[in-house]
Design a protein around this motif. Structure first.
Motif, PDB file in Angstrom:
ATOM      1  N   ASP A 101       0.811  -1.231   0.000  1.00 13.06           N
ATOM      2  CA  ASP A 101       0.000   0.000   0.000  1.00 13.06           C
ATOM      3  C   ASP A 101       0.839   1.273   0.000  1.00 13.06           C
ATOM      4  N   VAL A 102       1.949   1.252  -0.763  1.00 14.68           N
ATOM      5  CA  VAL A 102       2.785   2.456  -0.909  1.00 14.68           C
ATOM      6  C   VAL A 102       2.994   2.732  -2.407  1.00 14.68           C
ATOM      7  N   PRO A 103       1.925   3.015  -3.140  1.00 18.57           N
ATOM      8  CA  PRO A 103       2.021   3.110  -4.605  1.00 18.57           C
ATOM      9  C   PRO A 103       2.874   4.259  -5.116  1.00 18.57           C
ATOM     10  N   ALA A 168      22.146  -2.332  15.269  1.00 17.32           N
ATOM     11  CA  ALA A 168      21.495  -3.510  14.661  1.00 17.32           C
ATOM     12  C   ALA A 168      20.266  -3.127  13.852  1.00 17.32           C
ATOM     13  N   VAL A 169      19.627  -2.008  14.212  1.00 21.09           N
ATOM     14  CA  VAL A 169      18.437  -1.520  13.503  1.00 21.09           C
ATOM     15  C   VAL A 169      18.767  -0.191  12.837  1.00 21.09           C
ATOM     16  N   ALA A 170      18.593  -0.124  11.528  1.00 25.12           N
ATOM     17  CA  ALA A 170      18.783   1.124  10.795  1.00 25.12           C
ATOM     18  C   ALA A 170      17.415   1.682  10.412  1.00 25.12           C
ATOM     19  N   ILE A 171      17.236   2.969  10.600  1.00 24.46           N
ATOM     20  CA  ILE A 171      15.944   3.613  10.320  1.00 24.46           C
ATOM     21  C   ILE A 171      16.116   4.570   9.156  1.00 24.46           C
ATOM     22  N   GLY A 172      15.445   4.277   8.065  1.00 24.58           N
ATOM     23  CA  GLY A 172      15.510   5.127   6.889  1.00 24.58           C
ATOM     24  C   GLY A 172      14.494   6.246   6.954  1.00 24.58           C
ATOM     25  N   PRO A 173      14.468   7.106   5.940  1.00 27.75           N
ATOM     26  CA  PRO A 173      13.469   8.172   5.891  1.00 27.75           C
ATOM     27  C   PRO A 173      12.054   7.589   5.893  1.00 27.75           C
ATOM     28  N   GLY A 174      11.128   8.285   6.529  1.00 26.02           N
ATOM     29  CA  GLY A 174       9.758   7.798   6.619  1.00 26.02           C
ATOM     30  C   GLY A 174       8.959   8.046   5.347  1.00 26.02           C
ATOM     31  N   TRP A 175       7.824   7.376   5.266  1.00 24.47           N
ATOM     32  CA  TRP A 175       6.896   7.565   4.158  1.00 24.47           C
ATOM     33  C   TRP A 175       5.493   7.350   4.689  1.00 24.47           C
ATOM     34  N   LEU A 187      -1.352  11.579  -1.452  1.00 26.09           N
ATOM     35  CA  LEU A 187      -0.932  11.364  -2.837  1.00 26.09           C
ATOM     36  C   LEU A 187      -0.807  12.708  -3.547  1.00 26.09           C
ATOM     37  N   ASP A 188       0.282  12.873  -4.285  1.00 20.83           N
ATOM     38  CA  ASP A 188       0.531  14.124  -5.002  1.00 20.83           C
ATOM     39  C   ASP A 188       0.119  13.955  -6.462  1.00 20.83           C
ATOM     40  N   PRO A 189      -0.985  14.581  -6.896  1.00 18.52           N
ATOM     41  CA  PRO A 189      -1.442  14.424  -8.281  1.00 18.52           C
ATOM     42  C   PRO A 189      -0.429  14.904  -9.306  1.00 18.52           C
ATOM     43  N   GLY A 190       0.494  15.739  -8.890  1.00 26.33           N
ATOM     44  CA  GLY A 190       1.480  16.268  -9.821  1.00 26.33           C
ATOM     45  C   GLY A 190       2.636  15.336 -10.104  1.00 26.33           C
ATOM     46  N   LEU A 191       2.757  14.273  -9.331  1.00 28.20           N
ATOM     47  CA  LEU A 191       3.844  13.326  -9.533  1.00 28.20           C
ATOM     48  C   LEU A 191       3.440  12.232 -10.502  1.00 28.20           C
ATOM     49  N   TRP A 194       1.893   5.804  -9.950  1.00 33.33           N
ATOM     50  CA  TRP A 194       0.681   5.307  -9.301  1.00 33.33           C
ATOM     51  C   TRP A 194      -0.543   5.384 -10.228  1.00 33.33           C
ATOM     52  N   ASP A 195      -0.357   4.887 -11.460  1.00 35.92           N
ATOM     53  CA  ASP A 195      -1.394   5.022 -12.489  1.00 35.92           C
ATOM     54  C   ASP A 195      -2.650   4.218 -12.178  1.00 35.92           C
ATOM     55  N   ALA A 196      -2.487   2.976 -11.701  1.00 41.14           N
ATOM     56  CA  ALA A 196      -3.660   2.145 -11.418  1.00 41.14           C
ATOM     57  C   ALA A 196      -4.470   2.735 -10.272  1.00 41.14           C
ATOM     58  N   THR A 197      -3.781   3.210  -9.251  1.00 43.66           N
ATOM     59  CA  THR A 197      -4.465   3.846  -8.116  1.00 43.66           C
ATOM     60  C   THR A 197      -5.171   5.111  -8.566  1.00 43.66           C
ATOM     61  N   ARG A 198      -4.488   5.923  -9.362  1.00 41.63           N
ATOM     62  CA  ARG A 198      -5.060   7.165  -9.866  1.00 41.63           C
ATOM     63  C   ARG A 198      -6.309   6.882 -10.692  1.00 41.63           C
ATOM     64  N   SER A 199      -6.229   5.867 -11.561  1.00 39.25           N
ATOM     65  CA  SER A 199      -7.351   5.536 -12.429  1.00 39.25           C
ATOM     66  C   SER A 199      -8.569   5.098 -11.611  1.00 39.25           C
ATOM     67  N   LEU A 200      -8.336   4.302 -10.586  1.00 40.21           N
ATOM     68  CA  LEU A 200      -9.453   3.835  -9.756  1.00 40.21           C
ATOM     69  C   LEU A 200     -10.082   4.984  -8.983  1.00 40.21           C
ATOM     70  N   LEU A 201      -9.273   5.909  -8.527  1.00 43.63           N
ATOM     71  CA  LEU A 201      -9.809   7.056  -7.794  1.00 43.63           C
ATOM     72  C   LEU A 201     -10.634   7.968  -8.688  1.00 43.63           C
ATOM     73  N   ARG A 202     -10.308   8.008  -9.966  1.00 42.12           N
ATOM     74  CA  ARG A 202     -11.026   8.898 -10.876  1.00 42.12           C
ATOM     75  C   ARG A 202     -12.383   8.354 -11.307  1.00 42.12           C
ATOM     76  N   ARG A 203     -12.589   7.059 -11.112  1.00 44.89           N
ATOM     77  CA  ARG A 203     -13.855   6.472 -11.547  1.00 44.89           C
ATOM     78  C   ARG A 203     -14.969   6.931 -10.612  1.00 44.89           C
ATOM     79  N   SER A 204     -16.107   7.227 -11.226  1.00 44.01           N
ATOM     80  CA  SER A 204     -17.248   7.673 -10.423  1.00 44.01           C
ATOM     81  C   SER A 204     -18.025   6.466  -9.946  1.00 44.01           C
TER      82      SER A 204
END
Length: 204
Positions: A101-103, A168-175, A187-191, A194-204
């Motif tokens: 779930d990180v498209p 022992a544990v490395a912590i990277g940048p968050g998301w 979600l940033d529409p300008g980036l 994430w085409d499949a996610t974008r397409s599903l969100l646009r459907r009415s």
């Protein structure tokens, strides 16, 4: 370690658990998984696989249809999906498991995890909701990591409490993960992507 082979595995649940209003949870699950896979498939010098947690052959085939030909796709134990995916990845220097779930995840963050694993047993990308978006594991897996059996809902504090040494544990940048309707605003529409996610969100 086995050479410098690096594997990234997208871990997908067998069924959808939620979706934005008016969308089907399984269609939403597959859209997220497809976009997350596409991000990782575009990375250099890594091999990509897909693991479906708690799935039967039909569910594995459904997810496999979203991938490029030749991408390994297999079922993993839902109780320990990350470590099972690491085991099934085969001989490797390191494996990074990524939640489905990180498209819009930047591929750069995965590279940071692999670099961190040169000294750490485990490296993680924390999610803003307190869970983990990605979990990188050195191979062979350290005993304490196997005993902890981290999953994406594991709290970072639990890993910190159980680590046997300082680094022992490395912590990277968050998301961020998309786990509720409120998360869609991240979600940033300008980036691009994430085409499949974008397409599903646009459907009415």
């Amino acid at each position: 370690m086995t050479g410098d082979r690096r594997v990234v595995v997208v871990v997908v649940p067998a069924v959808g658990t939620w979706a934005p209003p008016g969308r089907d949870p399984d269609a939403w699950r597959l859209a997220l998984a497809e976009d997350t896979y596409e991000v990782l498939a575009g990375l250099d010098r890594v091999e990509v696989a897909v693991a479906v947690a708690g799935a039967d052959e039909e569910a594995v085939a459904e997810v496999s249809a979203l991938t490029w030909p030749g991408t390994p796709t297999y079922a993993v134990d839902p109780a320990r999906p990350v470590l099972h995916a690491v085991e099934l990845a085969g001989p490797a220097a390191a494996v990074v498991a990524v939640s489905h779930d990180v498209p819009d995840l930047p591929g750069l963050l995965i590279g940071k995890l692999f670099r961190a694993l040169s000294t750490a047993d485990i490296a993680v990308t924390p999610a803003e909701d307190g869970t983990l978006a990605a979990i990188g594991v050195n191979v062979p897996t350290a005993d304490w990591v196997s005993e902890t059996a981290p999953v994406f809902d594991t709290a970072l504090s639990e890993l910190e409490a159980r680590k046997p040494r300082r680094h022992a544990v490395a912590i990277g940048p968050g998301w961020h993960r998309l786990r509720s309707a409120a998360d869609i605003a991240r979600l940033d529409p300008g980036l691009e992507g994430w085409d499949a996610t974008r397409s599903l969100l646009r459907r009415s």
